[in-house]
Design a protein around this motif. Structure first.
Motif, PDB file in Angstrom:
ATOM      1  N   ALA A   1       0.664  -1.313  -0.079  1.00  0.00           N
ATOM      2  CA  ALA A   1      -0.131   0.171  -0.001  1.00  0.00           C
ATOM      3  C   ALA A   1       0.848   1.216   0.039  1.00  0.00           C
ATOM      4  CB  ALA A   1      -1.096   0.098   1.114  1.00  0.00           C
ATOM      5  N   LEU A   2       2.051   1.223   0.578  1.00  0.00           N
ATOM      6  CA  LEU A   2       2.867   2.334   0.802  1.00  0.00           C
ATOM      7  C   LEU A   2       3.775   2.463  -0.150  1.00  0.00           C
ATOM      8  CD1 LEU A   2       3.152   2.570   4.532  1.00  0.00           C
ATOM      9  CD2 LEU A   2       1.488   3.712   3.207  1.00  0.00           C
ATOM     10  N   SER A   3       4.292   1.466  -1.056  1.00  0.00           N
ATOM     11  CA  SER A   3       5.221   1.341  -2.161  1.00  0.00           C
ATOM     12  C   SER A   3       4.905   2.531  -3.159  1.00  0.00           C
ATOM     13  CB  SER A   3       5.275   0.126  -2.922  1.00  0.00           C
ATOM     14  OG  SER A   3       6.013  -0.030  -3.855  1.00  0.00           O
ATOM     15  N   PRO A   4       5.699   3.099  -3.831  1.00  0.00           N
ATOM     16  CA  PRO A   4       7.329   2.684  -3.721  1.00  0.00           C
ATOM     17  C   PRO A   4       7.868   4.168  -2.590  1.00  0.00           C
ATOM     18  CG  PRO A   4       6.868   4.157  -5.462  1.00  0.00           C
ATOM     19  CD  PRO A   4       5.684   4.094  -4.996  1.00  0.00           C
ATOM     20  N   ARG A   5       7.146   4.775  -2.046  1.00  0.00           N
ATOM     21  CA  ARG A   5       7.408   5.800  -1.113  1.00  0.00           C
ATOM     22  C   ARG A   5       7.901   5.530   0.154  1.00  0.00           C
ATOM     23  NH1 ARG A   5       3.346  10.404  -1.263  1.00  0.00           N
ATOM     24  NH2 ARG A   5       5.132  11.434  -0.164  1.00  0.00           N
ATOM     25  N   TYR A   6       7.421   4.296   0.762  1.00  0.00           N
ATOM     26  CA  TYR A   6       7.832   4.073   2.007  1.00  0.00           C
ATOM     27  C   TYR A   6       8.306   2.694   2.124  1.00  0.00           C
ATOM     28  CZ  TYR A   6       5.456   8.369   3.118  1.00  0.00           C
ATOM     29  OH  TYR A   6       5.007   9.736   3.143  1.00  0.00           O
ATOM     30  N   ARG A   7       9.215   2.089   3.055  1.00  0.00           N
ATOM     31  CA  ARG A   7       9.470   0.921   3.260  1.00  0.00           C
ATOM     32  C   ARG A   7       9.126   0.319   4.432  1.00  0.00           C
ATOM     33  NH1 ARG A   7      14.596   1.601   3.166  1.00  0.00           N
ATOM     34  NH2 ARG A   7      14.948   1.973   5.343  1.00  0.00           N
ATOM     35  N   VAL A   8       8.340  -0.499   4.815  1.00  0.00           N
ATOM     36  CA  VAL A   8       7.658  -1.286   5.994  1.00  0.00           C
ATOM     37  C   VAL A   8       8.723  -2.393   6.562  1.00  0.00           C
ATOM     38  CG1 VAL A   8       5.719  -2.128   6.766  1.00  0.00           C
ATOM     39  CG2 VAL A   8       5.717  -0.507   5.171  1.00  0.00           C
ATOM     40  N   GLN A   9       8.826  -2.403   7.658  1.00  0.00           N
ATOM     41  CA  GLN A   9       9.450  -3.532   8.573  1.00  0.00           C
ATOM     42  C   GLN A   9       8.809  -3.918   9.811  1.00  0.00           C
ATOM     43  OE1 GLN A   9      13.223  -1.157   8.422  1.00  0.00           O
ATOM     44  NE2 GLN A   9      14.316  -2.980   7.368  1.00  0.00           N
ATOM     45  N   VAL A  10       9.046  -5.055   9.960  1.00  0.00           N
ATOM     46  CA  VAL A  10       8.766  -5.439  11.363  1.00  0.00           C
ATOM     47  C   VAL A  10       9.623  -5.269  12.495  1.00  0.00           C
ATOM     48  CG1 VAL A  10       7.707  -7.491  13.000  1.00  0.00           C
ATOM     49  CG2 VAL A  10       7.083  -7.577  10.537  1.00  0.00           C
ATOM     50  N   GLN A  11       9.252  -4.812  13.637  1.00  0.00           N
ATOM     51  CA  GLN A  11      10.078  -4.137  14.491  1.00  0.00           C
ATOM     52  C   GLN A  11       9.748  -4.686  16.170  1.00  0.00           C
ATOM     53  OE1 GLN A  11      13.153  -2.367  14.259  1.00  0.00           O
ATOM     54  NE2 GLN A  11      13.535  -2.602  16.447  1.00  0.00           N
ATOM     55  N   ALA A  12      10.490  -4.811  16.895  1.00  0.00           N
ATOM     56  CA  ALA A  12      10.454  -5.145  18.471  1.00  0.00           C
ATOM     57  C   ALA A  12       9.971  -3.724  18.832  1.00  0.00           C
ATOM     58  CB  ALA A  12      11.267  -5.986  18.948  1.00  0.00           C
ATOM     59  N   MET A  13       9.039  -3.489  19.698  1.00  0.00           N
ATOM     60  CA  MET A  13       8.696  -2.316  20.232  1.00  0.00           C
ATOM     61  C   MET A  13       8.660  -2.449  22.063  1.00  0.00           C
ATOM     62  SD  MET A  13       6.371  -0.769  17.629  1.00  0.00           S
ATOM     63  CE  MET A  13       6.740  -0.601  15.811  1.00  0.00           C
ATOM     64  N   GLN A  14       8.704  -1.293  22.786  1.00  0.00           N
ATOM     65  CA  GLN A  14       8.220  -1.192  24.229  1.00  0.00           C
ATOM     66  C   GLN A  14       7.215  -0.402  24.185  1.00  0.00           C
ATOM     67  OE1 GLN A  14       9.621  -2.962  26.634  1.00  0.00           O
ATOM     68  NE2 GLN A  14      10.962  -4.132  25.030  1.00  0.00           N
ATOM     69  N   GLY A  15       5.958  -0.725  24.742  1.00  0.00           N
ATOM     70  CA  GLY A  15       4.852   0.208  24.811  1.00  0.00           C
ATOM     71  C   GLY A  15       4.776   0.581  26.585  1.00  0.00           C
ATOM     72  N   GLN A  16       3.639   0.967  26.678  1.00  0.00           N
ATOM     73  CA  GLN A  16       3.283   1.385  28.171  1.00  0.00           C
ATOM     74  C   GLN A  16       1.830   1.278  28.360  1.00  0.00           C
ATOM     75  OE1 GLN A  16       5.065   5.362  28.480  1.00  0.00           O
ATOM     76  NE2 GLN A  16       3.099   6.139  27.309  1.00  0.00           N
ATOM     77  N   ILE A  17       1.581   1.324  29.696  1.00  0.00           N
ATOM     78  CA  ILE A  17       0.345   1.022  30.346  1.00  0.00           C
ATOM     79  C   ILE A  17      -0.552   2.464  29.903  1.00  0.00           C
ATOM     80  CG2 ILE A  17      -1.350   0.934  32.270  1.00  0.00           C
ATOM     81  CD1 ILE A  17       0.769  -1.153  33.313  1.00  0.00           C
ATOM     82  N   GLY A  18       0.029   3.418  30.491  1.00  0.00           N
ATOM     83  CA  GLY A  18      -0.367   4.710  30.237  1.00  0.00           C
ATOM     84  C   GLY A  18      -1.413   5.336  31.390  1.00  0.00           C
ATOM     85  N   SER A  19      -1.967   6.794  31.083  1.00  0.00           N
ATOM     86  CA  SER A  19      -2.908   7.301  31.965  1.00  0.00           C
ATOM     87  C   SER A  19      -2.095   7.324  33.452  1.00  0.00           C
ATOM     88  CB  SER A  19      -4.068   6.774  31.937  1.00  0.00           C
ATOM     89  OG  SER A  19      -4.932   6.925  30.977  1.00  0.00           O
ATOM     90  N   GLY A  20      -0.861   7.591  33.430  1.00  0.00           N
ATOM     91  CA  GLY A  20      -0.147   7.899  34.803  1.00  0.00           C
ATOM     92  C   GLY A  20      -0.136   6.392  35.520  1.00  0.00           C
ATOM     93  N   SER A  21      -0.401   5.427  34.906  1.00  0.00           N
ATOM     94  CA  SER A  21      -0.094   4.148  35.766  1.00  0.00           C
ATOM     95  C   SER A  21       1.103   3.529  35.248  1.00  0.00           C
ATOM     96  CB  SER A  21      -1.133   3.220  35.213  1.00  0.00           C
ATOM     97  OG  SER A  21      -2.649   3.866  35.539  1.00  0.00           O
ATOM     98  N   LEU A  22       2.118   3.299  36.371  1.00  0.00           N
ATOM     99  CA  LEU A  22       3.252   2.568  36.284  1.00  0.00           C
ATOM    100  C   LEU A  22       4.133   3.065  35.261  1.00  0.00           C
ATOM    101  CD1 LEU A  22       1.783  -1.259  35.984  1.00  0.00           C
ATOM    102  CD2 LEU A  22       2.514   0.159  38.029  1.00  0.00           C
ATOM    103  N   PRO A  23       4.715   4.345  35.459  1.00  0.00           N
ATOM    104  CA  PRO A  23       5.325   5.108  34.561  1.00  0.00           C
ATOM    105  C   PRO A  23       6.366   4.487  34.253  1.00  0.00           C
ATOM    106  CG  PRO A  23       5.490   6.184  36.856  1.00  0.00           C
ATOM    107  CD  PRO A  23       4.523   5.007  36.980  1.00  0.00           C
ATOM    108  N   VAL A  24       7.242   3.776  34.953  1.00  0.00           N
ATOM    109  CA  VAL A  24       8.567   3.243  34.534  1.00  0.00           C
ATOM    110  C   VAL A  24       8.347   1.766  33.943  1.00  0.00           C
ATOM    111  CG1 VAL A  24       9.837   4.677  36.314  1.00  0.00           C
ATOM    112  CG2 VAL A  24       8.998   2.404  36.921  1.00  0.00           C
ATOM    113  N   ALA A  25       7.462   1.363  34.024  1.00  0.00           N
ATOM    114  CA  ALA A  25       7.008  -0.081  33.367  1.00  0.00           C
ATOM    115  C   ALA A  25       6.755   0.102  31.907  1.00  0.00           C
ATOM    116  CB  ALA A  25       5.911  -0.870  34.145  1.00  0.00           C
ATOM    117  N   SER A  26       7.343  -0.952  31.135  1.00  0.00           N
ATOM    118  CA  SER A  26       7.124  -0.961  29.769  1.00  0.00           C
ATOM    119  C   SER A  26       6.627  -2.307  29.369  1.00  0.00           C
ATOM    120  CB  SER A  26       8.372  -0.899  28.914  1.00  0.00           C
ATOM    121  OG  SER A  26       9.527  -1.808  29.440  1.00  0.00           O
ATOM    122  N   LEU A  27       6.052  -2.464  28.286  1.00  0.00           N
ATOM    123  CA  LEU A  27       5.153  -3.675  27.720  1.00  0.00           C
ATOM    124  C   LEU A  27       6.058  -4.344  26.469  1.00  0.00           C
ATOM    125  CD1 LEU A  27       1.519  -2.631  28.150  1.00  0.00           C
ATOM    126  CD2 LEU A  27       2.851  -4.108  29.671  1.00  0.00           C
TER     127      LEU A  27
END
Length: 481
Positions: free
Chosen positions: A385-411
């Motif tokens: 869908a994004l070709s030829p202007r963009y490249r798409v890759q799978v990437q490991a990420m770190q999310g968060q719970i949010g809304s002020g909950s557990l600010p130093v924790a990551s998912l």
């Protein structure tokens, strides 16, 4: 439009005199008038003509735009735009599960069903079906809250800031409230605990230091003007290093020895131990009550996973004082969130099913392997869908719970990283902004985050791949246009 008439006006500019009169324009759209009514369509038509007149005076209006079919189509579009809701469903790929700007917790199916049923007709919001007399809306959830938390009594208001405000006003108005200096939090929107104290009519007494507070600090501060001691759970920040704090179990005897109530604000308090699913542990209202707290306040739309609400549980004597305080009526919950809260709380009666039935816990405990598999399945369609202007890759990420909950924790999570294909850095920001804007412009807007010169789409909160995949043709067209 390849009619002879259109060919004649192509490229010509229109003047104010070329605009049709309102009545003439309305005669061209009988179907719109039938569907929406004369008053609404006429109002939209006036606004459209005013805009066209301004453009004509500025010399930027093409005569082709005033051809009857073109003008009728534009009026139809303006009517649709005027009726379109401002609040819309979006796809949250930001990596933050409880996103304050995106409505925080998603309601469970049981809550949605109950809300619809209660909104469709009359209900017993303040009617006692047993006695046939006037009832109390708190009774809809009080028994549930007491059963789940072990409290003697409970009441609810429209959010946790209101719960804190009401509790302080009812129990300490005109008198002093002792709080550790390290717990004077500020929550979203610059809403600070000292400001809440002032608004509630109480005088704040700070004890200890930012990083260390001891039992003796509270004991020395208590005097004849003291109304209560208060603890505030610092859920939206963490102090590390040389620290010391007084827990509720230690503070409760100090308060009760002087005949004072102990109030604790848990903010995004959870009703279940998150550690059983490998998440960082949060203090529970039931633990605070067992430790000796007289009043505990917490949110309904954060870790609890329900609607916006402020829940107040505690001793019968203190909850009764709070419930009878005049401010309570101004802060009470309406029937819609109350119905959603009741249905959400009922889910906690079957705790083994929570990670299936409660969206917040389902998303927070979603297996990483499932997210990785989804990312792998979506990479190729997204790349096409994004070709030829963009490249798409799978990437490991770190999310968060949010809304002020557990600010130093990551998912730990996984998603798609989209990178503009350019010969250099020039134009990188513009390409990313264009893509983000195109995603926001979809029928169901898609929201990711720009990070390290790439657009990151965290897939933890995407439970139905089709919600995004079916929109890819529109995304391709928007980027081509």
């Amino acid at each position: 439009m390849n009619t002879p008439e259109a060919s004649m006006v192509h490229g010509l500019k229109a003047g104010p005199k070329d605009l049709p009169a309102l009545d003439r324009l309305l005669k061209q759209v009988p179907e719109l008038l039938s569907r929406h009514g004369h008053q609404f369509v006429a109002g939209v038509a006036r606004s459209l003509l005013d805009d066209l007149r301004s453009r004509a005076l500025a010399g930027t209006l093409a005569l082709a735009e005033l051809q009857p079919p073109v003008l009728a189509q534009r009026l139809s579009e303006c009517c649709a735009e005027r009726l379109a809701p401002r609040m819309r469903a979006v796809i949250n790929l930001t990596g933050t599960v409880l996103h304050t700007n995106l409505g925080r917790a998603l309601l469970a199916d049981a809550a949605l069903t109950h809300v619809m049923a209660m909104m469709a007709g009359p209900n017993n919001l303040e009617f006692d079906l047993t006695t046939g007399g006037r009832g109390d809306r708190d009774s809809m959830v009080e028994e549930l809250l007491c059963e789940i938390t072990g409290a003697e009594a409970a009441t609810v208001v429209n959010n946790n800031a209101a719960a804190v405000l009401l509790s302080i006003a009812a129990l300490a108005g005109g008198r002093e409230v002792i709080v550790s200096r390290g717990e004077l939090v500020e929550i979203g929107g610059a809403f600070r605990m000292p400001d809440v104290m002032a608004a509630a009519g109480a005088r704040l007494v700070e004890v200890g230091t930012t990083n260390r507070t001891h039992p003796a600090d509270y004991e020395r501060a208590i005097n004849a003007g003291t109304a209560m001691l208060m603890k505030v759970h610092t859920s939206n920040y963490a102090i590390q290093g040389f620290t010391s704090a007084v827990d509720e179990a230690t503070l409760a005897p100090i308060a009760h020895a002087k005949g004072l109530p102990l109030v604790t604000d848990l903010g995004s308090g959870s009703l279940v131990d998150l550690a059983q699913w490998g998440l960082p542990r949060e203090p529970l209202p039931q633990e605070m009550l067992k430790a000796g707290c007289d009043v505990v306040t917490f949110s309904g739309d954060k870790l609890l996973g329900g609607p916006q609400a402020g829940l107040i549980v505690g001793s019968k004597a203190q909850i009764q004082r709070i419930r009878k305080f005049p401010m309570k009526r101004a802060l009470r919950m309406s029937k819609l969130p109350l119905a959603a809260l009741e249905a959400t709380l009922r889910l906690y009666l079957r705790p083994e099913r929570l990670t299936r039935d409660l969206p917040t816990l389902r998303l927070l405990t979603r297996p990483l392997a499932d997210i990785q598999r989804l990312a792998g399945e979506m990479r190729v369609p997204m790349a096409e869908a994004l070709s030829p202007r963009y490249r798409v890759q799978v990437q490991a990420m770190q999310g968060q719970i949010g809304s002020g909950s557990l600010p130093v924790a990551s998912l730990p999570s996984c998603g798609l990283v989209v990178t503009p294909i350019l010969s250099g850095k020039k134009g990188l920001g513009q390409a990313l902004d264009e893509l983000a804007r195109a995603l926001r412009g979809l029928p169901v807007p898609v929201l990711g985050r720009i990070h390290e010169d790439q657009l990151w789409l965290d897939l933890r909160c995407l439970e139905r791949a089709a919600d995004l995949l079916t929109q890819l043709p529109g995304l391709s067209q928007a980027l081509r246009g």
